[in-house]
Design an enzyme around this catalytic site. Sequence first.
Site, PDB file in Angstrom:
ATOM      1  N   ILE A  74       3.203  -3.760  17.612  1.00 16.43           N
ATOM      2  CA  ILE A  74       2.648  -4.777  16.720  1.00 16.43           C
ATOM      3  C   ILE A  74       1.423  -4.205  16.008  1.00 16.43           C
ATOM      4  CG2 ILE A  74       1.678  -7.104  16.543  1.00 16.43           C
ATOM      5  CD1 ILE A  74       3.159  -7.860  19.071  1.00 16.43           C
ATOM      6  N   ASP A  77      -7.786  -9.532   6.687  1.00 15.40           N
ATOM      7  CA  ASP A  77      -8.951 -10.313   7.115  1.00 15.40           C
ATOM      8  C   ASP A  77      -8.905 -10.750   8.579  1.00 15.40           C
ATOM      9  OD1 ASP A  77      -9.461 -10.049   4.450  1.00 15.40           O
ATOM     10  OD2 ASP A  77      -9.318 -12.182   3.965  1.00 15.40           O
ATOM     11  N   GLY A 111       2.669 -13.169   7.141  1.00  9.12           N
ATOM     12  CA  GLY A 111       1.599 -13.209   6.138  1.00  9.12           C
ATOM     13  C   GLY A 111       2.028 -12.509   4.873  1.00  9.12           C
ATOM     14  N   CYS A 129      -8.996 -13.362  -4.864  1.00  7.04           N
ATOM     15  CA  CYS A 129     -10.341 -13.127  -5.381  1.00  7.04           C
ATOM     16  C   CYS A 129     -10.485 -13.601  -6.826  1.00  7.04           C
ATOM     17  CB  CYS A 129     -10.692 -11.645  -5.285  1.00  7.04           C
ATOM     18  SG  CYS A 129     -10.741 -11.034  -3.580  1.00  7.04           S
ATOM     19  N   ALA A 180      -1.609  -4.840  12.828  1.00  8.78           N
ATOM     20  CA  ALA A 180      -2.339  -5.932  12.183  1.00  8.78           C
ATOM     21  C   ALA A 180      -3.297  -5.359  11.154  1.00  8.78           C
ATOM     22  CB  ALA A 180      -3.104  -6.765  13.218  1.00  8.78           C
TER      23      ALA A 180
END
Length: 569
Positions: free
Chosen positions: A289, A294, A9, A44, A291
């Site tokens: 891991i 969103d 990402g 945004c 995260a």
Amino acid sequence: MAERIVVIGAVAAGPRAACRAKRLNPQAEVIMIDKDDLISYGGCGIPYYVSGDIPDEKELRLTAFKMLRDEKFFENAKGVHTLTKTLATKIDREKKLVHVKYLDSGKEDTIAYDKLVLATGASPFLLPIPGRDLDGVFAISNLHTAIEIKERISKGLVEKVAIIGAGAIGLEMAEAFRDLWGLEVTVLEYFGQPLPRLLDPPMARIVAEHLKEKGVKLVLNARTKEIEGKDGKATAVITEDGRYECDLVIMATGVRPNSQLAKEAGLCVSPLTGGIVVNERLQTSDPNIYAGGDCIEITHLISGKKMVISSGALANRHGRIIGTNLAGGTETFRGATGAFVMKCFDLAVASCGLSYEVAKLEGFDAFYALHNQTERAHYYPGAGLIFVEIVADRRDRRVLGFQAVGPMTDGAMARVNSIAKLLEFKPRLEDTSYMELAYAPPFNAALDPLNVVSMVANNIADGLFKPIEFDEVIKRLREEDPNTIFLDVRSEKEAKPLMEKYPGRWIWIVYDQVRHNIAKIPRDKEIIIVCNSSMRAYEAARVLYAAGFDKVYVPLGGMNFVRRWGWEL
């Protein structure tokens, strides 16, 4: 051998985590992958690109010093190797491998990792209705979508737009289509107000009336059934009660976390929110891991419940925390109060914490107070009205939430920002009543609207006056309740039209003469005292209570609210 960090990402949380980790641990090999070719952009800002406020989509991908955030930028400036158009298809946690597919060539490969970051974001929720796959139906999912929408409009292919959903994205897009392009815009909202759950009805009505003033057709309680099409193209949105012709449909019905990759890898994903479960260090159920952004669920610091929230600001903070912890740090993220701000044409709309309606649903013994005043000193040129609401718990007067709607200045945001962090520490109304805020006439009044609305709430909790909602005031007027008298303490000019419309029921005694005219006020009636902000009405009520009157009520917010709702008494 250098530690390898792989980040999946590359929009908000991912780049922030990757760059922070590399800065703190320069020896680490950091690889960032994304399925798109446009990365690290200000999502945004998309409505403002469509509106033309931002003329070129590249502006959303530039740094503050005008460098384009692309693969070369991250490689050269940040030391982060970036692979675009690279889809992560599977995570093998046992072997510590990410399976990827290079979308241009179709080739598949694996990338080994020591530590992995999931910043997979969220995807728009599309209503499961017939016609959602027609040409001309969009959700604001990425920059490519925004570019295509703007191209259609600039080519003259769009005259009428239907937007499903009156949340923040829906209203921002409504402004984008209406303000610059002059398109015919209809917004269809399932609930009975715009910005549901973010604002309570008294504040949302101001937004609804403003949309009407700007030529946006807002349809509330709309149950969308299907999207009608012809020759494969969208032509109308059909609801239970109507048909709305359009050339373009925007589905602005919320987002869902992109957590499928994590779920398939056996990581803990919440069945309730759909978000990836993380601890305060933003580690998943696998400590190797992390995260953020969103795709994760977080804690609401007022209700204590878990939620997912789509916020570029939060995603960037998550990224920094993750990057720090990848380099051996111990930073934590405790949760959020849901601070929110948006531009709606000429209004600034902001909130934080819980609305009154949500607070009741969460089990609080909630009540609220309304107030309006000029957001600067009343004598300062150009001072406009700001409307505020505070929500508190009757049991301990804990502040639960705050909302503001005002002119397109920084005033609404400043008030929300000043209280958003404070909410985490369970402030009481006395804290916000006497909260120290910087003061100068060009910026605010000596008693800030935040202070005053807190004082109003304290007065309610202390039983110093009996509040009544304007819905009840209107009801009594329309039903010609013979047991109710309306006492107007404003100027004669303001009161006269209502005295003529409701003879004998609407009486006028100017504010500073109430205590000298007690005899003119019937003691056998219920008295509703009216002024523009309810401040004079409150003082007049105190005079009447002292004189032995009991059934005296003050409408929350005052007549300025009614005017901004577009209501006629």
